[in-house]
Design a protein around this motif. Structure first.
Motif, PDB file in Angstrom:
ATOM      1  N   ASN A   7       0.825  -1.203   0.000  1.00 14.24           N
ATOM      2  CA  ASN A   7       0.000   0.000   0.000  1.00 14.24           C
ATOM      3  C   ASN A   7       0.860   1.253   0.000  1.00 14.24           C
ATOM      4  OD1 ASN A   7      -2.407  -1.368  -0.097  1.00 14.24           O
ATOM      5  ND2 ASN A   7      -2.643  -1.420   2.124  1.00 14.24           N
ATOM      6  N   ASP A   8       1.992   1.217   0.680  1.00 10.91           N
ATOM      7  CA  ASP A   8       2.906   2.347   0.699  1.00 10.91           C
ATOM      8  C   ASP A   8       3.447   2.602  -0.706  1.00 10.91           C
ATOM      9  OD1 ASP A   8       4.351   4.396   2.117  1.00 10.91           O
ATOM     10  OD2 ASP A   8       6.151   3.166   1.838  1.00 10.91           O
ATOM     11  N   GLN A   9       3.805   1.533  -1.411  1.00 14.86           N
ATOM     12  CA  GLN A   9       4.310   1.683  -2.771  1.00 14.86           C
ATOM     13  C   GLN A   9       3.220   2.232  -3.694  1.00 14.86           C
ATOM     14  OE1 GLN A   9       7.492   1.515  -3.792  1.00 14.86           O
ATOM     15  NE2 GLN A   9       6.654   2.376  -5.670  1.00 14.86           N
ATOM     16  N   GLU A  10       1.983   1.799  -3.492  1.00 16.20           N
ATOM     17  CA  GLU A  10       0.865   2.324  -4.279  1.00 16.20           C
ATOM     18  C   GLU A  10       0.696   3.817  -4.031  1.00 16.20           C
ATOM     19  OE1 GLU A  10      -2.786   0.123  -3.826  1.00 16.20           O
ATOM     20  OE2 GLU A  10      -1.695  -1.777  -3.881  1.00 16.20           O
ATOM     21  N   ILE A  12       3.010   5.951  -3.062  1.00 14.53           N
ATOM     22  CA  ILE A  12       4.132   6.664  -3.679  1.00 14.53           C
ATOM     23  C   ILE A  12       3.929   6.756  -5.189  1.00 14.53           C
ATOM     24  CG2 ILE A  12       6.609   6.531  -4.188  1.00 14.53           C
ATOM     25  CD1 ILE A  12       6.924   5.341  -1.326  1.00 14.53           C
ATOM     26  N   SER A  13       3.493   5.671  -5.805  1.00 16.67           N
ATOM     27  CA  SER A  13       3.240   5.676  -7.252  1.00 16.67           C
ATOM     28  C   SER A  13       2.159   6.694  -7.608  1.00 16.67           C
ATOM     29  CB  SER A  13       2.815   4.289  -7.726  1.00 16.67           C
ATOM     30  OG  SER A  13       3.873   3.383  -7.586  1.00 16.67           O
ATOM     31  N   HIS A  14       1.109   6.742  -6.798  1.00 20.71           N
ATOM     32  CA  HIS A  14       0.031   7.714  -7.035  1.00 20.71           C
ATOM     33  C   HIS A  14       0.569   9.139  -6.892  1.00 20.71           C
ATOM     34  CE1 HIS A  14      -3.905   9.576  -7.093  1.00 20.71           C
ATOM     35  NE2 HIS A  14      -3.599  10.184  -5.952  1.00 20.71           N
ATOM     36  N   GLU A  16       3.576  10.182  -7.356  1.00 18.28           N
ATOM     37  CA  GLU A  16       4.436  10.495  -8.493  1.00 18.28           C
ATOM     38  C   GLU A  16       3.612  10.862  -9.729  1.00 18.28           C
ATOM     39  OE1 GLU A  16       6.883   6.993  -8.653  1.00 18.28           O
ATOM     40  OE2 GLU A  16       8.316   7.838  -7.223  1.00 18.28           O
ATOM     41  N   ARG A  17       2.507  10.142  -9.939  1.00 14.16           N
ATOM     42  CA  ARG A  17       1.635  10.473 -11.083  1.00 14.16           C
ATOM     43  C   ARG A  17       1.026  11.861 -10.898  1.00 14.16           C
ATOM     44  NH1 ARG A  17       0.209   5.144 -10.184  1.00 14.16           N
ATOM     45  NH2 ARG A  17      -1.785   5.736  -9.245  1.00 14.16           N
ATOM     46  N   GLU A  20       3.669  14.552 -11.637  1.00 16.85           N
ATOM     47  CA  GLU A  20       3.882  14.722 -13.075  1.00 16.85           C
ATOM     48  C   GLU A  20       2.706  15.454 -13.727  1.00 16.85           C
ATOM     49  OE1 GLU A  20       4.697  10.813 -14.575  1.00 16.85           O
ATOM     50  OE2 GLU A  20       6.548  10.655 -13.413  1.00 16.85           O
ATOM     51  N   VAL A  34       8.611  15.397  -8.651  1.00 16.99           N
ATOM     52  CA  VAL A  34       8.714  14.114  -7.957  1.00 16.99           C
ATOM     53  C   VAL A  34       7.806  14.126  -6.742  1.00 16.99           C
ATOM     54  CG1 VAL A  34      11.098  13.693  -8.679  1.00 16.99           C
ATOM     55  CG2 VAL A  34      10.669  14.881  -6.554  1.00 16.99           C
ATOM     56  N   ALA A  35       7.480  12.929  -6.287  1.00 13.30           N
ATOM     57  CA  ALA A  35       6.780  12.787  -5.015  1.00 13.30           C
ATOM     58  C   ALA A  35       7.836  12.917  -3.928  1.00 13.30           C
ATOM     59  CB  ALA A  35       6.094  11.432  -4.940  1.00 13.30           C
TER      60      ALA A  35
END
Length: 94
Positions: A7-10, A12-14, A16-17, A20, A34-35
């Motif tokens: 969930n943490d990686q999700e 971070i990915s969100h 970052e999107r 951008e 960047v996040a």
């Protein structure tokens, strides 16, 4: 534990999107999007340690669209200057 890491990686990915997408909406040339740190001032200080900035632009959503965490981050962000660099807030759409 693995679910928490996933969930943490999700998150971070969100983030970052979103970074951008936000950079795409801003006028001018984007140096980096960047996040980063949730504490806006700390995130700016981290960025200033990696390159000299002429101006700091903090992109925020309209107040009525802010969540609680975003609102707290905006309230604690530097308002005029940070380490001699001017800070400007730009309101963007969602």
């Amino acid at each position: 534990m693995l679910d928490w890491l996933a969930n943490d990686q999700e998150a971070i990915s969100h983030a970052e999107r979103v970074a951008e997408h936000t950079a795409d909406q801003l006028p001018g040339e984007t140096v980096d999007a960047v996040a980063g740190e949730a504490d806006v001032e700390l995130a700016i200080r981290d960025a200033l340690a990696t390159f000299p900035a002429d101006e700091i632009v903090v992109a925020v959503r309209p107040e009525e669209d802010e969540g609680a965490v975003e609102s707290m981050a905006t309230e604690t962000a530097p308002q005029r200057r940070l380490e001699g660099v001017p800070v400007r807030f730009v309101v963007i759409g969602s």
